[in-house]
Design a protein around this motif. Structure first.
Motif, PDB file in Angstrom:
ATOM      1  N   ARG A  38     -23.855 -26.104  21.954  1.00  0.00           N
ATOM      2  CA  ARG A  38     -22.932 -26.123  20.748  1.00  0.00           C
ATOM      3  C   ARG A  38     -21.611 -25.452  21.241  1.00  0.00           C
ATOM      4  NH1 ARG A  38     -25.706 -23.209  17.193  1.00  0.00           N
ATOM      5  NH2 ARG A  38     -24.229 -21.223  17.232  1.00  0.00           N
ATOM      6  N   TYR A  74     -28.437 -28.201  12.503  1.00  0.00           N
ATOM      7  CA  TYR A  74     -27.402 -27.508  13.289  1.00  0.00           C
ATOM      8  C   TYR A  74     -26.020 -27.470  12.799  1.00  0.00           C
ATOM      9  CZ  TYR A  74     -30.591 -27.372  17.461  1.00  0.00           C
ATOM     10  OH  TYR A  74     -31.472 -27.333  18.364  1.00  0.00           O
ATOM     11  N   TYR A  79     -20.693 -30.752  19.998  1.00  0.00           N
ATOM     12  CA  TYR A  79     -22.023 -30.540  20.854  1.00  0.00           C
ATOM     13  C   TYR A  79     -21.930 -31.067  22.312  1.00  0.00           C
ATOM     14  CZ  TYR A  79     -24.214 -28.435  17.050  1.00  0.00           C
ATOM     15  OH  TYR A  79     -24.184 -27.540  15.793  1.00  0.00           O
TER      16      TYR A  79
END
Length: 271
Positions: A38, A74, A79
């Motif tokens: 991330r 998430y 990402y």
């Protein structure tokens, strides 16, 4: 390495197919590492998942924007998906791709409120802050990844996958794969075999998950119940014999439908 689509909304049940290939070259059998990161606002990276292996490898897996497939969502943002291969001589080859997770409905509301507040302030103060300009590339990147040209090309490549859906009783972010059979036979079509390959690869990445197969038959078919079981059995055998899925990790059921439905459906579940 490839990702399609390059931007998804996990809260709306969207997901992306992640593909990578590792080949054995003149440097001998390679070792490889697949990683997911991330990207924070300061461009630092937080590792989320690492998978390592050796030898030639083709992997096609499904990413739904959730921790370990069934966990929490998430955060929205960028990402990075990375694959690194190292041969016996120490030569390293790496590729990476970006994926954008779109904001949740709550984040969109907060952004709208923030935009209204900031627009009121901008009437009093010209927008010359360096912070504002630093955010512009992120907006441009997200718009490019969702361009119509890429979408059209990708649809041709994955036309059969358009039938894969999220059903009403399926948790958000989880896909139900429709497996089709040749007309009048119990042979899985080539495109549907590719879906089973994706399912098996995804299963490798999330070992705590299990597979649920539902075989369907039309009520006016001869021996409808037996036909539904035969379709489910065919999918089960393919997953076990070709992809090495442990039979203990497969649940199977059947359904006779009042509408014309001569397929099998496959999804990952957690018990």
């Amino acid at each position: 390495m490839g990702i399609y689509p390059p931007a998804i909304s996990a809260y709306r049940g969207e997901g992306a197919v992640i593909e990578f290939s590792v080949f054995e070259g003149s440097g001998g059998m390679p070792s490889w590492k697949f990683e997911i990161f991330r990207v924070n606002q300061d461009n630092s990276m937080v590792p989320l998942q690492t998978i390592e292996g050796q030898g030639a490898k083709y992997n096609q897996t499904y990413f739904n924007g959730r921790d370990k497939f069934f966990g929490d969502y998430y955060p929205s943002g960028r990402y990075i998906f990375s694959i690194t291969a190292t041969d016996l001589n120490g030569k390293e080859t790496a590729e990476k791709r970006f994926l954008l997770l779109k904001p949740s409905p709550e984040e969109e509301k907060k952004a709208a409120v923030s935009a209204k507040t900031s627009s009121g302030k901008e009437l009093k103060q010209p927008p010359v802050s360096s912070k504002n300009t630093s955010k512009q590339p992120l907006k441009q990147t997200s718009s490019k990844t969702a361009s119509p040209k890429k979408s059209k090309a990708a649809v041709k490549k994955t036309s059969d996958s358009q039938d894969d859906i999220q059903s009403e009783d399926t948790p958000s972010g989880q896909v139900v794969y429709k497996i089709y059979f040749s007309q009048g036979k119990y042979e899985i079509t080539p495109n549907s075999k590719k879906k089973l390959e994706t399912i098996a690869s995804t299963m490798d990445n999330y070992p705590d998950s299990k597979i649920e197969i539902t075989g369907y038959a039309y009520k006016k078919e001869a021996n409808a119940a037996a036909a539904a079981k035969k379709r489910a059995d065919t999918v089960r055998k393919e997953l076990i014999n070709k992809y090495g899925i442990d039979p203990k990790n497969i649940k199977q059921k059947t359904s006779v439908s009042p509408t014309l439905k001569t397929i099998a459906e496959v999804k990952l579940i957690q018990e």
